[in-house]
Motif scaffolding. Structure first.
Motif, mmCIF file in Angstrom:
data_model
loop_
_atom_site.group_PDB
_atom_site.id
_atom_site.type_symbol
_atom_site.label_atom_id
_atom_site.label_comp_id
_atom_site.label_asym_id
_atom_site.label_seq_id
_atom_site.Cartn_x
_atom_site.Cartn_y
_atom_site.Cartn_z
ATOM 1 N N ASP A 69 54.645 57.650 37.310
ATOM 2 C CA ASP A 69 55.040 57.099 36.008
ATOM 3 C C ASP A 69 54.021 57.563 34.964
ATOM 4 N N ILE A 70 53.936 56.863 33.841
ATOM 5 C CA ILE A 70 53.045 57.311 32.768
ATOM 6 C C ILE A 70 51.571 57.148 33.112
ATOM 7 N N TRP A 71 51.271 56.343 34.149
ATOM 8 C CA TRP A 71 49.878 56.101 34.527
ATOM 9 C C TRP A 71 49.464 57.142 35.567
ATOM 10 N N ASP A 72 48.752 58.156 35.131
ATOM 11 C CA ASP A 72 48.320 59.270 35.974
ATOM 12 C C ASP A 72 47.373 58.760 37.062
ATOM 13 N N GLU A 73 47.734 58.979 38.306
ATOM 14 C CA GLU A 73 46.950 58.441 39.419
ATOM 15 C C GLU A 73 45.594 59.120 39.583
ATOM 16 N N THR A 74 45.372 60.231 38.894
ATOM 17 C CA THR A 74 44.037 60.835 38.901
ATOM 18 C C THR A 74 43.119 60.161 37.883
ATOM 19 N N ILE A 75 43.695 59.322 37.022
ATOM 20 C CA ILE A 75 42.925 58.626 35.989
ATOM 21 C C ILE A 75 42.891 57.123 36.239
ATOM 22 N N TYR A 76 44.010 56.565 36.703
ATOM 23 C CA TYR A 76 44.153 55.119 36.855
ATOM 24 C C TYR A 76 44.370 54.760 38.322
ATOM 25 N N THR A 77 43.589 53.810 38.811
ATOM 26 C CA THR A 77 43.855 53.223 40.117
ATOM 27 C C THR A 77 44.903 52.128 39.932
ATOM 28 N N LYS A 78 45.827 51.999 40.881
ATOM 29 C CA LYS A 78 46.963 51.100 40.696
ATOM 30 C C LYS A 78 46.940 49.926 41.670
ATOM 31 N N TYR A 79 47.235 48.753 41.139
ATOM 32 C CA TYR A 79 47.299 47.527 41.934
ATOM 33 C C TYR A 79 48.502 46.706 41.474
ATOM 34 N N GLN A 80 48.856 45.716 42.269
ATOM 35 C CA GLN A 80 49.838 44.726 41.851
ATOM 36 C C GLN A 80 49.137 43.421 41.548
ATOM 37 N N GLN A 81 49.552 42.758 40.496
ATOM 38 C CA GLN A 81 48.979 41.463 40.134
ATOM 39 C C GLN A 81 49.294 40.433 41.222
ATOM 40 N N GLU A 82 48.336 39.522 41.445
ATOM 41 C CA GLU A 82 48.512 38.490 42.463
ATOM 42 C C GLU A 82 48.192 37.126 41.874
ATOM 43 N N GLY A 83 49.105 36.180 42.070
ATOM 44 C CA GLY A 83 48.838 34.828 41.607
ATOM 45 C C GLY A 83 50.016 34.213 40.894
ATOM 46 N N GLU A 84 50.002 32.896 40.797
ATOM 47 C CA GLU A 84 51.125 32.144 40.247
ATOM 48 C C GLU A 84 51.158 32.158 38.725
ATOM 49 N N ASP A 85 50.002 32.242 38.071
ATOM 50 C CA ASP A 85 50.013 32.294 36.611
ATOM 51 C C ASP A 85 49.042 33.368 36.140
ATOM 52 N N LEU A 86 49.038 33.614 34.842
ATOM 53 C CA LEU A 86 48.249 34.710 34.286
ATOM 54 C C LEU A 86 46.768 34.536 34.576
ATOM 55 N N GLY A 87 46.267 33.318 34.484
ATOM 56 C CA GLY A 87 44.850 33.083 34.732
ATOM 57 C C GLY A 87 44.430 33.470 36.139
ATOM 58 N N ILE A 88 45.214 33.054 37.112
ATOM 59 C CA ILE A 88 44.910 33.395 38.504
ATOM 60 C C ILE A 88 44.975 34.900 38.715
ATOM 61 N N ARG A 89 45.978 35.543 38.115
ATOM 62 C CA ARG A 89 46.124 36.988 38.279
ATOM 63 C C ARG A 89 44.942 37.739 37.668
ATOM 64 N N MET A 90 44.505 37.302 36.492
ATOM 65 C CA MET A 90 43.351 37.943 35.869
ATOM 66 C C MET A 90 42.084 37.702 36.684
ATOM 67 N N GLN A 91 41.907 36.475 37.177
ATOM 68 C CA GLN A 91 40.722 36.180 37.972
ATOM 69 C C GLN A 91 40.662 37.061 39.215
ATOM 70 N N HIS A 92 41.781 37.233 39.885
ATOM 71 C CA HIS A 92 41.809 38.087 41.075
ATOM 72 C C HIS A 92 41.400 39.515 40.733
ATOM 73 N N ALA A 93 41.859 40.012 39.586
ATOM 74 C CA ALA A 93 41.528 41.379 39.188
ATOM 75 C C ALA A 93 40.034 41.516 38.896
#
Length: 212
Positions: A69-93
């Motif tokens: 996709d637009i996120w070049d894998e040689t520049i950006y490492t890719k993950y999936q967000q984890e958690g029930e709400d935005l706060g939890i997802r950001m904390q995990h990251a």
């Protein structure tokens, strides 16, 4: 990513660009198709202001990690967000980033047409002599959050997407040395873009530009 090339990590939270599932508040005025086009435009802008930034970069997808996709894998490492709400997802990251050995971590969204590469450089520079950095958004939230160590309280007891988030976050950080950046406008509602030339190409012809 155990062998990091940088002490600095930029986290980019993004929604998968799917019809009817992104920019839903904006879509109420401009329609789902225009909202999707606008969001893809914002994603492209986010790539343009981050790809040359001299830090490590990680993209966190809302639903599913996409390849080619637009996120070049040689520049950006890719993950999936984890958690029930935005706060939890950001904390995990953030936790993952500090676990991987980064010293300075900043998170942004992917809908900030009002943000530049220079803003991001200023934010990372601020972390050289501040414990945290916050970029306030005009709507009472924030468009950027950075820290040198994990401050878990900023991720809890928030009503995400409301005008109380910034004030409550700064209260959480009141005992730390925090740098507050210039205020910027994010894109959530028609009123955020109706007078911005770059977005006129995406607006339906029937919309009165004075529509509120």
């Amino acid at each position: 990513m155990t062998n990091t090339k940088s002490e600095n990590l930029l986290l980019i939270f993004t929604r998968n660009p799917e019809l009817g599932k992104c920019k839903t508040r904006l879509a109420k005025t401009v329609g789902d198709e225009s909202a999707l086009k606008i969001y893809k435009f914002l994603l492209d802008h986010t790539v343009s202001i981050t790809k040359q930034l001299d830090v490590d970069k990680a993209v966190y997808y809302s639903v599913k990690v996409r390849e080619n996709d637009i996120w070049d894998e040689t520049i950006y490492t890719k993950y999936q967000q984890e958690g029930e709400d935005l706060g939890i997802r950001m904390q995990h990251a953030f936790e993952q980033g500090f676990k991987d050995g980064y010293k300075n971590i900043i998170i942004i969204g992917s809908d900030m047409y009002d943000m530049s590469q220079e803003d991001l450089e200023e934010a990372f520079s601020a972390l050289k002599n501040h414990d945290a950095v916050v970029g306030p958004a005009e709507d009472g939230g924030y468009y950027l959050l950075g820290m040198r160590s994990l401050q878990t309280k900023v991720f809890t007891n928030k009503i995400w997407g409301t005008d109380t988030v910034l004030a409550n976050t700064l209260k959480d950080l009141e005992d730390t040395n925090v740098k507050v950046l210039a205020e910027r406008n994010d894109v959530d509602y028609f009123s955020d873009i109706k007078h911005v030339d770059a977005f006129q190409q995406f607006l339906p012809n029937y919309l009165d530009k004075d529509f509120q």
